[in-house]
Write an enzyme that holds these catalytic residues in place. Structure first.
Site, mmCIF file in Angstrom:
data_model
loop_
_atom_site.group_PDB
_atom_site.id
_atom_site.type_symbol
_atom_site.label_atom_id
_atom_site.label_comp_id
_atom_site.label_asym_id
_atom_site.label_seq_id
_atom_site.Cartn_x
_atom_site.Cartn_y
_atom_site.Cartn_z
ATOM 1 N N LYS A 1 -0.279 4.547 -1.636
ATOM 2 C CA LYS A 1 -1.531 4.893 -0.965
ATOM 3 C C LYS A 1 -2.185 3.667 -0.343
ATOM 4 O O LYS A 1 -2.760 3.736 0.730
ATOM 5 C CB LYS A 1 -2.484 5.522 -1.985
ATOM 6 C CG LYS A 1 -3.803 5.986 -1.409
ATOM 7 C CD LYS A 1 -3.622 7.226 -0.562
ATOM 8 C CE LYS A 1 -4.896 7.675 0.105
ATOM 9 N NZ LYS A 1 -4.618 8.580 1.234
ATOM 10 N N GLU B 1 0.735 11.627 14.900
ATOM 11 C CA GLU B 1 0.266 11.847 13.531
ATOM 12 C C GLU B 1 0.958 13.060 12.912
ATOM 13 O O GLU B 1 1.320 13.060 11.731
ATOM 14 C CB GLU B 1 -1.270 12.007 13.541
ATOM 15 C CG GLU B 1 -1.912 12.478 12.251
ATOM 16 C CD GLU B 1 -1.754 11.522 11.065
ATOM 17 O OE1 GLU B 1 -1.168 10.442 11.215
ATOM 18 O OE2 GLU B 1 -2.215 11.902 9.970
ATOM 19 N N CYS C 1 0.004 0.006 -6.939
ATOM 20 C CA CYS C 1 -0.243 -0.544 -8.266
ATOM 21 C C CYS C 1 -1.689 -0.231 -8.670
ATOM 22 O O CYS C 1 -2.600 -0.329 -7.861
ATOM 23 C CB CYS C 1 -0.057 -2.049 -8.372
ATOM 24 S SG CYS C 1 1.605 -2.601 -8.092
ATOM 25 N N GLU D 1 6.565 12.271 6.235
ATOM 26 C CA GLU D 1 6.078 11.735 4.955
ATOM 27 C C GLU D 1 6.226 12.718 3.807
ATOM 28 O O GLU D 1 6.669 12.350 2.732
ATOM 29 C CB GLU D 1 4.572 11.445 5.057
ATOM 30 C CG GLU D 1 4.203 10.136 5.657
ATOM 31 C CD GLU D 1 2.683 9.938 5.602
ATOM 32 O OE1 GLU D 1 1.949 10.761 6.173
ATOM 33 O OE2 GLU D 1 2.247 8.962 4.976
ATOM 34 N N HIS E 1 12.449 10.976 29.894
ATOM 35 C CA HIS E 1 13.006 9.627 29.962
ATOM 36 C C HIS E 1 13.886 9.314 28.756
ATOM 37 O O HIS E 1 14.157 8.148 28.475
ATOM 38 C CB HIS E 1 11.882 8.597 30.096
ATOM 39 C CG HIS E 1 11.069 8.796 31.335
ATOM 40 N ND1 HIS E 1 11.545 8.493 32.586
ATOM 41 C CD2 HIS E 1 9.837 9.321 31.520
ATOM 42 C CE1 HIS E 1 10.622 8.800 33.497
ATOM 43 N NE2 HIS E 1 9.578 9.318 32.864
ATOM 44 N N ARG F 1 -2.570 5.859 -5.599
ATOM 45 C CA ARG F 1 -2.184 4.583 -4.999
ATOM 46 C C ARG F 1 -0.677 4.445 -4.856
ATOM 47 O O ARG F 1 -0.205 3.557 -4.162
ATOM 48 C CB ARG F 1 -2.735 3.423 -5.846
ATOM 49 C CG ARG F 1 -4.241 3.441 -5.973
ATOM 50 C CD ARG F 1 -4.723 2.484 -7.025
ATOM 51 N NE ARG F 1 -4.548 1.097 -6.627
ATOM 52 C CZ ARG F 1 -5.388 0.425 -5.853
ATOM 53 N NH1 ARG F 1 -6.465 1.012 -5.411
ATOM 54 N NH2 ARG F 1 -5.156 -0.827 -5.538
ATOM 55 N N LYS G 1 3.058 12.933 9.508
ATOM 56 C CA LYS G 1 2.705 13.789 8.350
ATOM 57 C C LYS G 1 3.937 14.562 7.899
ATOM 58 O O LYS G 1 4.230 14.634 6.716
ATOM 59 C CB LYS G 1 1.637 14.772 8.759
ATOM 60 C CG LYS G 1 0.237 14.757 8.391
ATOM 61 C CD LYS G 1 -0.492 13.887 7.506
ATOM 62 C CE LYS G 1 -0.129 12.482 7.286
ATOM 63 N NZ LYS G 1 -1.184 11.518 7.448
ATOM 64 N N TRP H 1 4.147 -0.410 -8.513
ATOM 65 C CA TRP H 1 4.944 -0.083 -7.322
ATOM 66 C C TRP H 1 5.824 -1.310 -7.097
ATOM 67 O O TRP H 1 5.334 -2.395 -6.806
ATOM 68 C CB TRP H 1 4.014 0.150 -6.137
ATOM 69 C CG TRP H 1 4.676 0.734 -4.944
ATOM 70 C CD1 TRP H 1 5.088 2.028 -4.781
ATOM 71 C CD2 TRP H 1 5.002 0.058 -3.730
ATOM 72 N NE1 TRP H 1 5.643 2.188 -3.540
ATOM 73 C CE2 TRP H 1 5.611 1.013 -2.873
ATOM 74 C CE3 TRP H 1 4.851 -1.249 -3.271
ATOM 75 C CZ2 TRP H 1 6.055 0.697 -1.598
ATOM 76 C CZ3 TRP H 1 5.288 -1.573 -2.008
ATOM 77 C CH2 TRP H 1 5.882 -0.596 -1.175
ATOM 78 N N ASN I 1 -1.588 -6.911 -10.193
ATOM 79 C CA ASN I 1 -1.304 -6.353 -8.865
ATOM 80 C C ASN I 1 -1.195 -7.517 -7.900
ATOM 81 O O ASN I 1 -1.911 -8.507 -8.054
ATOM 82 C CB ASN I 1 -2.452 -5.471 -8.379
ATOM 83 C CG ASN I 1 -2.540 -4.178 -9.146
ATOM 84 O OD1 ASN I 1 -1.630 -3.836 -9.897
ATOM 85 N ND2 ASN I 1 -3.632 -3.471 -8.961
ATOM 86 N N GLY I 2 -0.368 -7.362 -6.878
ATOM 87 C CA GLY I 2 -0.241 -8.418 -5.875
ATOM 88 C C GLY I 2 1.109 -9.090 -5.978
ATOM 89 O O GLY I 2 2.033 -8.578 -6.630
HETATM 90 C C1 F6R Z 1 -0.117 8.052 6.179
HETATM 91 C C2 F6R Z 1 -0.937 7.018 5.586
HETATM 92 C C3 F6R Z 1 -0.627 5.602 5.920
HETATM 93 C C4 F6R Z 1 -1.921 4.779 6.017
HETATM 94 C C5 F6R Z 1 -1.587 3.291 6.211
HETATM 95 C C6 F6R Z 1 -2.833 2.455 6.405
HETATM 96 O O1 F6R Z 1 -0.491 9.334 5.763
HETATM 97 O O2 F6R Z 1 -1.828 7.291 4.829
HETATM 98 O O3 F6R Z 1 0.118 5.506 7.095
HETATM 99 O O4 F6R Z 1 -2.678 5.259 7.078
HETATM 100 O O5 F6R Z 1 -0.865 2.821 5.114
HETATM 101 O O6 F6R Z 1 -3.670 2.555 5.296
HETATM 102 P P1 F6R Z 1 -5.203 2.172 5.376
HETATM 103 O O7 F6R Z 1 -5.861 3.145 6.284
HETATM 104 O O8 F6R Z 1 -5.680 2.261 3.971
HETATM 105 O O9 F6R Z 1 -5.275 0.775 5.922
#
Ligand code: F6R
Length: 610
Positions: A605, A483, A2, A490, A506, A27, A487, A74, A98-99
């Site tokens: 985000k 990671e 948001c 995602e 395992h 975001r 990636k 969002w 927001n919230g």
């Molecule tokens: C993945 C990604 C998310 C953030 C997670 C935590 O590419 O960006 O998994 O890492 O939402 O976000 P922050 O770091 O802002 O607490």
């Protein structure tokens, strides 16, 4: 997640609001809207989906005025439809929020009994009615009405509110959701984040939880929780607005991958002192004596930041000889963790607003722990509530999938390892020098990784149709396998799983056949030989191996279908350098598939709800 932009001033604000929302796209959102108080009265335009839909709707019937607000939503309460999109209006009140208002159903019932009718399924519309209702109960102006309504609301909010009967002001409120105010010449702004209005002003005021503010074209008054007018310090932000643009790259994500060497230099600058073999973290206000006696360190984080924490565990236990726990913040908060006044809790968060990470850090502090934050966003809530902050200087990260924020977090945990090691006297200056020399070499090693993309384009061509990928890693690069899998899923929507190489037999070995690409992160280090044996097991089941190896390695290439080489760097910094390979792999596969790389479906985000 948001985004809000509010404007009051001397200009027509339609473009200002739309551009501001564009800057907040990172975001994540699934609908958007703007509302402007025009000379002919209030006009609202809202649309499902991307901002281009809103722009189309707005441009079909444009309107303008100098008091307005915009929002990207969002969905939480009610689907991502036009009717649920903000801004919402109730009587004379228009707002964006927001919230989450946790007691909204109770309030809705009460307001319905008072004759209020609701058009949407949102908690936000309830807030709009609640504020408007305060005028019936005797509120003297919008600020008074907002404050009275806030007294009834439970949950988190960042609100920007306007009164259609008062074209000269906006009222803003913040509790557990980010909100900044921008001061211009004869104009004032409110926004969820600095980049939204950076092209108009550099002077920002950061609200604290419980604050409300009254914005006018030429003034800004802030009030604390108790309603007393207070001074909140104004900060000059130097970010270059151009850095929030794509600068010729096809996607923000690619641009941010390329920015990493420079952002790592920024993060190390002024902190790493190779000559003395030490790190200067003057900004972390935790004294050396306390650190020497600390009994354990607990990392709390989510998603990619959690993987940075996992790397931190490998490095810090090795260098500073302190037990390190790594917890998913969402689990930590509900698992009765054993924390005391000898614990250092380190919250890692790019945004500094992630609800679970914030709650986990607060919980640790309640149990007496000292809290430190590794954070990218200045004055974010996590940064402000910790005892000390180590800022990563990644700059604004627009791509939803984290890249430069992650590698700068890795730079931060590496510095933390040396800093703790020196203060706890587990390493001497010579060892510190060796480690910091390795760290200083990372940007150059990354530059080398960025030169040739042909290998990744070839992999994309060959493997983009695979249904699933397995990522393997061992030791310090195990988190990089995790990671890499995150990636890929995602941004390309291909299922991928990350596994510790030694764990493969395992269970996941059952998945391996000639259809399954297996990405092995295997630079030369103390577990290299072990990883080699694990890859033999993949090969014996006809798996197709893509290996990420140290340049000059001859063994792993012999048993790999595709080889990605990385420079020969020390184990301490291998996670950072190997990250570039898994990022580019995911990027090129997603680009080949034509997915929305910068704003993958369903992702936000900044995850400010639990
Ligand atoms: C993945 C990604 C998310 C953030 C997670 C935590 O590419 O960006 O998994 O890492 O939402 O976000 P922050 O770091 O802002 O607490």
């Amino acid at each position: 997640m948001c985004g809000i932009v509010g404007y009051i001033g001397h200009q027509d604000c339609g473009e200002i609001l739309l551009n501001g929302l564009r800057r907040l796209e990172y975001r994540g959102y699934d609908s958007a809207g703007i509302a402007i108080n025009t000379p002919e009265g209030l006009r609202v335009s809202r649309a499902e989906g991307k901002l281009t839909n809103l722009e189309r709707a707005y441009l079909a019937e444009p309107f303008n005025g100098s008091q307005g607000l915009g929002h990207t939503r969002w969905a939480t309460h009610g689907g991502p439809t036009e009717i649920n999109a903000h801004p919402h209006q109730a009587g004379r009140v228009v707002l964006a929020h927001n919230g989450i208002i946790e007691n909204y159903s109770e309030l809705k019932e009460e307001l319905a009994k008072a004759g209020r009718e609701f058009l949407s399924a949102t908690d936000t519309e309830v807030a709009a009615h609640l504020i408007d209702h305060q005028f019936e109960l005797g509120a003297t102006d919008l600020h008074d009405a907002v404050r009275r309504a806030l007294g009834r609301m439970e949950g988190s909010y960042a609100l920007v509110v306007m009164d259609t009967q008062d074209p000269d002001c906006l009222v803003v409120a913040r509790f557990a959701s980010p909100m900044v105010l921008g001061k211009g010449q004869g104009e004032s702004f409110a926004a969820s984040d600095v980049p939204a209005v950076l092209e108009h002003t550099r002077e920002f005021v950061f609200l604290e939880d419980g604050d409300t503010a009254v914005l006018r074209a030429d003034s800004m008054q802030v009030f604390d929780d108790a309603g007393n007018e207070v001074e909140r310090t104004s900060r000059h932000i130097n970010w270059d607005p151009i850095s929030a643009e794509k600068q010729g790259y096809k996607h923000f994500m690619l641009k941010e991958i390329f920015e990493q060497p420079a952002r790592i230099v920024d993060t190390l600058r002024g902190r790493v002192n190779v000559e003395s073999g030490d790190v200067d973290l003057a900004e972390v206000d935790i004294d050396a004596e306390w650190l020497a006696g600390a009994r354990k360190l607990v990392f709390v984080a989510c998603g990619t930041s959690y993987y940075a924490a996992m790397v931190g565990k490998y490095l810090i236990e090795r260098v500073a000889k302190i037990p390190v726990e790594v917890d998913l913040a969402s689990e930590f908060r509900y698992r009765y963790p054993v924390i005391d006044e000898h614990t250092l809790c380190v919250a890692i968060s790019q945004s500094g607003e992630t609800a679970d990470t914030l709650a986990a850090m607060r919980l640790a502090r309640e149990h007496g722990a000292k809290a430190m934050a590794i954070c990218n966003v200045i004055e974010s809530t996590i940064a402000r509530e910790s005892d000390g902050v180590l800022y990563t200087h990644a700059g604004p990260e627009i791509g939803v999938a984290s890249t430069k924020a992650f590698t700068t977090q890795l730079a931060a945990v590496s510095m933390l390892a040396v800093w703790l090691g020196r203060r706890r006297e587990t390493i001497d200056a010579d060892t510190g020098r060796v480690l910091l020399e390795e760290l200083r070499g990372v940007p150059t090693a990354m530059e080398e990784m960025l030169v040739d993309h042909a290998i990744y384009e070839g992999i994309a061509h060959q493997f983009a149709n695979a249904h699933s990928f397995l990522f393997l890693g061992r030791g310090v690069v195990y988190p990089i396998a995790l990671e890499g899998a995150l990636k890929l899923k995602e941004i390309s929507y291909i299922h991928a799983e990350g596994y510790a190489s030694g764990e493969m037999k395992h269970g996941p070995i059952a998945l391996i056949d000639e259809e399954m690409p297996v990405v092995v992160v295997a630079p030369k280090n103390i577990v290299y030989e072990k990883t080699l044996s694990n890859v033999q097991e993949v090969l014996a089941r006809d798996g197709r191996v893509i290996s990420i190896v140290t340049e000059g390695d001859t063994h792993m290439p012999e048993i790999s279908d595709v080889v990605i080489e990385m420079p020969d760097v020390g184990e301490f910094v291998q996670p950072m350098v190997a990250s570039v390979a898994v990022q580019l792999l995911a990027y090129h596969i997603a680009d080949f598939k034509g997915t929305d790389v910068d704003q993958p479906r369903n992702l936000a985000k900044s995850v400010t709800v639990e």
